[in-house]
Design a protein around this motif. Structure first.
Motif, mmCIF file in Angstrom:
data_model
loop_
_atom_site.group_PDB
_atom_site.id
_atom_site.type_symbol
_atom_site.label_atom_id
_atom_site.label_comp_id
_atom_site.label_asym_id
_atom_site.label_seq_id
_atom_site.Cartn_x
_atom_site.Cartn_y
_atom_site.Cartn_z
ATOM 1 N N LYS A 67 8.153 15.660 2.780
ATOM 2 C CA LYS A 67 6.989 15.490 3.650
ATOM 3 C C LYS A 67 5.748 15.031 2.891
ATOM 4 O O LYS A 67 4.972 14.203 3.389
ATOM 5 N N TYR A 68 5.554 15.534 1.682
ATOM 6 C CA TYR A 68 4.291 15.305 0.988
ATOM 7 C C TYR A 68 4.414 14.560 -0.339
ATOM 8 O O TYR A 68 3.400 14.197 -0.932
ATOM 9 N N GLY A 69 5.625 14.329 -0.820
ATOM 10 C CA GLY A 69 5.758 13.610 -2.078
ATOM 11 C C GLY A 69 5.000 14.274 -3.211
ATOM 12 O O GLY A 69 5.178 15.463 -3.486
ATOM 13 N N LEU A 70 4.119 13.499 -3.877
ATOM 14 C CA LEU A 70 3.348 14.031 -5.001
ATOM 15 C C LEU A 70 2.092 14.795 -4.573
ATOM 16 O O LEU A 70 1.439 15.414 -5.418
ATOM 17 N N LEU A 71 1.749 14.747 -3.298
ATOM 18 C CA LEU A 71 0.566 15.482 -2.845
ATOM 19 C C LEU A 71 0.751 16.978 -3.106
ATOM 20 O O LEU A 71 1.801 17.550 -2.810
ATOM 21 N N VAL A 122 0.855 -1.183 0.000
ATOM 22 C CA VAL A 122 0.000 0.000 0.000
ATOM 23 C C VAL A 122 0.892 1.234 0.000
ATOM 24 O O VAL A 122 1.734 1.397 0.890
ATOM 25 N N PHE A 123 0.712 2.078 -0.991
ATOM 26 C CA PHE A 123 1.466 3.321 -1.065
ATOM 27 C C PHE A 123 0.503 4.489 -1.183
ATOM 28 O O PHE A 123 -0.564 4.374 -1.795
ATOM 29 N N GLY A 124 0.897 5.623 -0.624
ATOM 30 C CA GLY A 124 0.175 6.871 -0.823
ATOM 31 C C GLY A 124 0.967 7.775 -1.749
ATOM 32 O O GLY A 124 2.165 7.551 -1.979
ATOM 33 N N LEU A 125 0.321 8.796 -2.281
ATOM 34 C CA LEU A 125 1.046 9.747 -3.121
ATOM 35 C C LEU A 125 2.159 10.443 -2.339
ATOM 36 O O LEU A 125 3.143 10.902 -2.917
ATOM 37 N N ASP A 126 1.993 10.529 -1.016
ATOM 38 C CA ASP A 126 3.019 11.161 -0.185
ATOM 39 C C ASP A 126 4.280 10.306 -0.075
ATOM 40 O O ASP A 126 5.301 10.765 0.449
ATOM 41 N N GLU A 127 4.226 9.074 -0.579
ATOM 42 C CA GLU A 127 5.386 8.191 -0.530
ATOM 43 C C GLU A 127 6.072 8.050 -1.892
ATOM 44 O O GLU A 127 6.949 7.215 -2.078
ATOM 45 N N ILE A 128 5.646 8.872 -2.846
ATOM 46 C CA ILE A 128 6.266 8.894 -4.163
ATOM 47 C C ILE A 128 6.917 10.256 -4.356
ATOM 48 O O ILE A 128 6.292 11.295 -4.133
#
Length: 259
Positions: A98-102, A79-85
């Motif tokens: 802190k926010y990655g792609l967010l 499970v990945f969030g946009l904040d991890e990319i």
């Protein structure tokens, strides 16, 4: 849960009233144009995706941590969030730790602009320079999307992870305001004109430093100052062709007693 066919049967091919875009078709075409197949499923429970795949990318913003917890507890494997990319550089790219792609925006067909970072020094430097040049302490903030929902199109404006990634210390906190209509209709219902005006002013001068939980403050907007002011700025400047690099607000912290 709805399949795409059932969704179309129920809702048809509706286009957004302001943008004229059928977003379901738009996202499907984006996927297919990249050479992939798309199977679209609609559900109000993120766990409904698990019969289709155990590897999930969570693209929600403000509920992302809850979504990740639900999926992992229900048996999701990755499970990945946009904040991890792009929360770290990739082959020399930019990143947002802190926010990655967010909060990112499309820049070109090959690039995105990430949400601002490292801007606390900027707002403090601007505040210092204005103080040196004018003798006035001006609060400064960097803002993105405001925090409001369009009542007609139903779109939440806040696609950024926060309204403001950096602001000076005077913008910390929430409003501490009395509800003037409540005072006029209750505490001072027998007054009018100048007597009412003076009674309200006197109550404002004597108000508690923390009105949380008191009925006299109920109905005032219970949001952080940065969210309120950032929303005001966003509504003023927008991201269209206004070309407004700075929004200067005066009198925001004044109240009914300010001369």
């Amino acid at each position: 849960m709805l399949t795409l066919a059932r969704y179309r049967e129920l809702f048809g091919y509706e286009k957004h009233p302001f943008t004229g875009v059928d977003y379901v078709a738009y996202y499907q075409e984006l996927i297919q144009d990249c050479g992939a197949e798309a199977e679209i499923v609609f559900a109000n429970d993120p766990r409904a995706i698990l019969p289709y795949t155990k590897n999930v990318l969570c693209c929600d913003i403000h509920t992302r941590q809850r979504t990740k917890r639900l999926l992992k507890a229900a048996g999701a494997e990755r499970v990945f969030g946009l904040d991890e990319i792009l929360n770290a550089p990739v082959s020399g790219s930019g990143c947002n730790e802190k926010y990655g792609l967010l909060g990112s925006n499309k820049s070109t067909e090959e690039k995105v602009k990430l949400f601002p970072r490292d801007c606390q020094g900027l707002v403090e430097a601007i505040q210092r320079k204005l103080l040196d040049k004018t003798g006035k302490r001006v609060e400064v903030m960097v803002y993105g999307d405001g925090a409001f929902k369009d009542p007609v199109g139903k779109i939440w404006e806040l696609a950024d992870p926060v309204v403001s990634p950096a602001y000076t210390s005077g913008l910390e906190g929430t409003p501490n305001e009395l509800k003037l209509k409540y005072l006029a209709d209750n505490d001072f219902a027998d007054l009018s004109g100048e007597a009412l005006k003076e009674a309200i002013k006197d109550r404002i001068h004597k108000k508690d430093g923390d009105l949380v939980g008191q009925m006299v403050s109920e109905g005032t907007t219970p949001r952080r100052l940065t969210d309120l002011i950032g929303s005001l700025c966003d509504l003023t400047s927008g991201s269209g062709d206004k070309g407004t690099p700075v929004v200067f607000i005066q009198g925001y912290f004044d109240n009914y007693t300010t001369e």
